[in-house]
Write a protein that holds these residues in place. Structure first.
Motif, PDB file in Angstrom:
ATOM      1  N   SER A 141      -1.989   2.991 -15.093  1.00  0.00           N
ATOM      2  CA  SER A 141      -2.020   1.535 -15.173  1.00  0.00           C
ATOM      3  C   SER A 141      -0.611   0.978 -15.213  1.00  0.00           C
ATOM      4  CB  SER A 141      -2.786   1.081 -16.416  1.00  0.00           C
ATOM      5  OG  SER A 141      -2.046   1.391 -17.589  1.00  0.00           O
ATOM      6  N   ARG A 142      -0.462  -0.278 -14.810  1.00  0.00           N
ATOM      7  CA  ARG A 142       0.841  -0.937 -14.910  1.00  0.00           C
ATOM      8  C   ARG A 142       1.308  -0.978 -16.354  1.00  0.00           C
ATOM      9  NH1 ARG A 142      -1.840  -3.505 -10.814  1.00  0.00           N
ATOM     10  NH2 ARG A 142      -0.669  -3.838  -8.857  1.00  0.00           N
ATOM     11  N   ASP A 184       5.637  -3.516  -9.486  1.00  0.00           N
ATOM     12  CA  ASP A 184       5.252  -3.539  -8.072  1.00  0.00           C
ATOM     13  C   ASP A 184       6.472  -3.437  -7.157  1.00  0.00           C
ATOM     14  OD1 ASP A 184       2.680  -3.905  -9.015  1.00  0.00           O
ATOM     15  OD2 ASP A 184       2.727  -6.077  -8.774  1.00  0.00           O
ATOM     16  N   VAL A 185       7.565  -4.109  -7.518  1.00  0.00           N
ATOM     17  CA  VAL A 185       8.783  -4.055  -6.708  1.00  0.00           C
ATOM     18  C   VAL A 185       9.350  -2.634  -6.694  1.00  0.00           C
ATOM     19  CG1 VAL A 185      11.183  -4.812  -6.580  1.00  0.00           C
ATOM     20  CG2 VAL A 185       9.381  -6.482  -6.980  1.00  0.00           C
ATOM     21  N   HIS A 186       9.374  -1.997  -7.863  1.00  0.00           N
ATOM     22  CA  HIS A 186       9.891  -0.632  -7.943  1.00  0.00           C
ATOM     23  C   HIS A 186       9.015   0.339  -7.139  1.00  0.00           C
ATOM     24  CE1 HIS A 186      12.485  -2.190 -11.093  1.00  0.00           C
ATOM     25  NE2 HIS A 186      13.131  -1.043 -11.099  1.00  0.00           N
ATOM     26  N   ILE A 187       7.712   0.145  -7.200  1.00  0.00           N
ATOM     27  CA  ILE A 187       6.793   0.985  -6.427  1.00  0.00           C
ATOM     28  C   ILE A 187       7.071   0.819  -4.933  1.00  0.00           C
ATOM     29  CG2 ILE A 187       4.386   1.198  -5.694  1.00  0.00           C
ATOM     30  CD1 ILE A 187       4.757   2.558  -8.330  1.00  0.00           C
ATOM     31  N   SER A 188       7.252  -0.423  -4.487  1.00  0.00           N
ATOM     32  CA  SER A 188       7.537  -0.682  -3.078  1.00  0.00           C
ATOM     33  C   SER A 188       8.831  -0.004  -2.647  1.00  0.00           C
ATOM     34  CB  SER A 188       7.627  -2.199  -2.850  1.00  0.00           C
ATOM     35  OG  SER A 188       7.956  -2.490  -1.507  1.00  0.00           O
ATOM     36  N   ASN A 189       9.849  -0.044  -3.515  1.00  0.00           N
ATOM     37  CA  ASN A 189      11.124   0.605  -3.194  1.00  0.00           C
ATOM     38  C   ASN A 189      10.952   2.113  -3.048  1.00  0.00           C
ATOM     39  OD1 ASN A 189      12.431  -1.857  -3.272  1.00  0.00           O
ATOM     40  ND2 ASN A 189      13.195  -1.596  -5.357  1.00  0.00           N
ATOM     41  N   LEU A 247       0.815   6.441  -1.939  1.00  0.00           N
ATOM     42  CA  LEU A 247       1.053   5.817  -3.239  1.00  0.00           C
ATOM     43  C   LEU A 247       0.116   4.617  -3.293  1.00  0.00           C
ATOM     44  CD1 LEU A 247       2.417   5.659  -5.916  1.00  0.00           C
ATOM     45  CD2 LEU A 247       4.480   4.771  -4.832  1.00  0.00           C
ATOM     46  N   VAL A 248      -1.074   4.879  -3.838  1.00  0.00           N
ATOM     47  CA  VAL A 248      -2.202   3.961  -3.722  1.00  0.00           C
ATOM     48  C   VAL A 248      -2.134   2.880  -4.789  1.00  0.00           C
ATOM     49  CG1 VAL A 248      -4.716   3.803  -3.745  1.00  0.00           C
ATOM     50  CG2 VAL A 248      -3.601   5.842  -2.821  1.00  0.00           C
ATOM     51  N   SER A 249      -2.351   1.644  -4.363  1.00  0.00           N
ATOM     52  CA  SER A 249      -2.494   0.535  -5.297  1.00  0.00           C
ATOM     53  C   SER A 249      -3.960   0.432  -5.717  1.00  0.00           C
ATOM     54  CB  SER A 249      -2.046  -0.770  -4.631  1.00  0.00           C
ATOM     55  OG  SER A 249      -2.279  -1.870  -5.490  1.00  0.00           O
ATOM     56  N   ILE A 250      -4.197   0.450  -7.031  1.00  0.00           N
ATOM     57  CA  ILE A 250      -5.559   0.351  -7.568  1.00  0.00           C
ATOM     58  C   ILE A 250      -5.738  -1.067  -8.076  1.00  0.00           C
ATOM     59  CG2 ILE A 250      -7.207   1.279  -9.230  1.00  0.00           C
ATOM     60  CD1 ILE A 250      -5.453   3.811  -9.325  1.00  0.00           C
ATOM     61  N   TYR A 251      -6.594  -1.820  -7.416  1.00  0.00           N
ATOM     62  CA  TYR A 251      -6.722  -3.245  -7.697  1.00  0.00           C
ATOM     63  C   TYR A 251      -7.013  -3.507  -9.172  1.00  0.00           C
ATOM     64  CZ  TYR A 251      -8.343  -8.070  -7.504  1.00  0.00           C
ATOM     65  OH  TYR A 251      -8.500  -9.407  -7.733  1.00  0.00           O
ATOM     66  N   GLY A 252      -6.226  -4.380  -9.765  1.00  0.00           N
ATOM     67  CA  GLY A 252      -6.430  -4.777 -11.155  1.00  0.00           C
ATOM     68  C   GLY A 252      -6.057  -3.711 -12.165  1.00  0.00           C
ATOM     69  N   HIS A 253      -5.467  -2.606 -11.722  1.00  0.00           N
ATOM     70  CA  HIS A 253      -5.158  -1.513 -12.658  1.00  0.00           C
ATOM     71  C   HIS A 253      -3.717  -1.042 -12.520  1.00  0.00           C
ATOM     72  CE1 HIS A 253      -5.998   1.869 -15.299  1.00  0.00           C
ATOM     73  NE2 HIS A 253      -5.456   2.683 -14.401  1.00  0.00           N
ATOM     74  N   GLY A 254      -3.397  -0.379 -11.415  1.00  0.00           N
ATOM     75  CA  GLY A 254      -2.055   0.171 -11.286  1.00  0.00           C
ATOM     76  C   GLY A 254      -1.901   0.963 -10.012  1.00  0.00           C
ATOM     77  N   TYR A 255      -1.448   2.218 -10.146  1.00  0.00           N
ATOM     78  CA  TYR A 255      -1.124   3.026  -8.973  1.00  0.00           C
ATOM     79  C   TYR A 255      -1.510   4.486  -9.175  1.00  0.00           C
ATOM     80  CZ  TYR A 255       1.604  -1.005  -7.532  1.00  0.00           C
ATOM     81  OH  TYR A 255       1.977  -2.284  -7.174  1.00  0.00           O
ATOM     82  N   ARG A 256      -1.680   5.184  -8.047  1.00  0.00           N
ATOM     83  CA  ARG A 256      -1.918   6.625  -8.063  1.00  0.00           C
ATOM     84  C   ARG A 256      -1.161   7.251  -6.898  1.00  0.00           C
ATOM     85  NH1 ARG A 256      -7.116   6.724  -8.052  1.00  0.00           N
ATOM     86  NH2 ARG A 256      -7.369   6.847  -5.788  1.00  0.00           N
TER      87      ARG A 256
END
Length: 232
Positions: free
Chosen positions: A174-175, A195-200, A215-224
Motif C-alpha cells: 500500500s502507499r 506515485d512520482v517516485h514509482i514513475s521514475n 510495476l502494477v498500480s493497484i487502484y485505491g491501494h498501492g503497487y506490486r
C-alpha cells in the motif's frame, strides 16, 4: 548487549526479557513495530530480536526500514516467530536477517544465537547481498542497481524505494506502508510523491513487460512489482 526486542504477546515478552536480563543483557521491549524502528534509528542497540507478525509494522518491515535509515549501521537482526516453512526462512534471510529462531523459544538456544550473530557481525560491514533478475542486478549491501551491467543513477529516496520493492517482488504494497517504511513517516508525505517516485523507477530501471517486469498500480491501494511469467 543492549537488545531491542519486538514482541506483541505480553507473556512471551515478559519471559524472554527475564531470560535476557538474567544473562546480563539490557533489554528494551516493544509491542509496536513503529516504536521499535524509531528507537533503533535514534539510539544504539547491539542486536534486534524481532517477532514477525506485529499489527502495525511487521518484523520484516521493521528490518527494511532500518536498512533504509541506518544502512551498514543496522545492528544484527534475529527473527523469533512461529512461521517455520522453508519459504519463510529463506525469505527472511534473503531480506537481510542474520538468524531465525522458531517459537517456542529455548533459553539456551536463544542466548547462543544472539551471541553468535554479534560475533559474526564484526568485520562484515559493507558486505554484498546481491540478487540477479535477468537484465537487472540488485546489490542491497552496496545499495546499487545495475541494468545490463550498467549502474543506474538514482536519488537516495529512489534507491530506498527500489530496494524495498525488490525485497517484496510479487507482494502488494500500500502507499501508506511505503510511506511508513521508505519515508519513515505516517501521513506527512503526499501519496502523489510515492506515485512520482514509482514513475521514475519504471523509467530508469525499464520496469516494463518488454523487459520482463510489471510495476502494477493497484487502484485505491498501492503497487506490486512482479515478473512477467515468461521471463527468466
Amino acid at each position: 548487549m543492549r537488545i531491542a526486542y519486538l514482541e506483541d504477546e505480553p507473556d512471551v515478552a515478559a519471559t524472554v526479557s527475564t531470560w535476557l536480563r538474567e544473562a546480563g543483557h539490557e533489554v528494551e521491549c516493544f509491542s509496536s513495530g513503529v516504536a521499535c524502528a524509531r528507537a533503533v534509528e535514534s539510539s544504539r542497540f547491539d542486536v534486534c530480536l524481532l517477532d514477525w507478525m506485529v499489527p502495525d509494522l511487521s518484523g520484516l518491515e521493521v528490518l527494511a526500514r532500518l536498512q533504509i535509515k541506518l544502512r551498514h549501521a543496522t545492528p544484527p537482526v534475529v527473527f523469533s516467530t512461529g512461521r517455520d516453512s522453508e519459504e519463510d526462512v529463506v525469505g527472511v534471510l534473503t531480506a537481510g536477517a542474520d538468524d531465525y529462531i522458531v517459537k517456542p523459544l529455548s533459553r539456551p538456544l536463544l542466548l547462543a544465537r544472539l551471541q553468535a550473530v554479534t560475533r559474526r557481525q564484526q568485520g562484515v560491514a559493507g558486505a554484498s547481498l546481491q540478487q540477479d533478475f535477468g537484465r537487472l542486478t540488485v546489490d542491497h549491501g552496496r545499495r546499487q542497481l545495475a541494468l545490463d551491467g550498467r549502474l543506474i543513477v538514482l536519488t537516495e529516496r529512489e534507491t530506498d524505494l527500489a530496494l524495498y520493492l525488490f525485497q517484496n517482488v510479487g507482494r502488494a504494497l500500500s502507499r501508506e506502508r511505503l510511506i511508513q517504511v521508505v519515508w519513515s513517516l505516517t501521513s506527512d508525505v503526499d501519496t502523489r510523491t510515492v506515485d512520482v517516485h514509482i514513475s521514475n523507477l519504471r523509467r530508469k530501471l525499464e520496469l516494463t513487460p518488454e523487459s520482463g517486469w510489471r510495476l502494477v498500480s493497484i487502484y485505491g491501494h498501492g503497487y506490486r512489482l512482479e515478473r512477467e511469467r515468461n521471463s527468466s
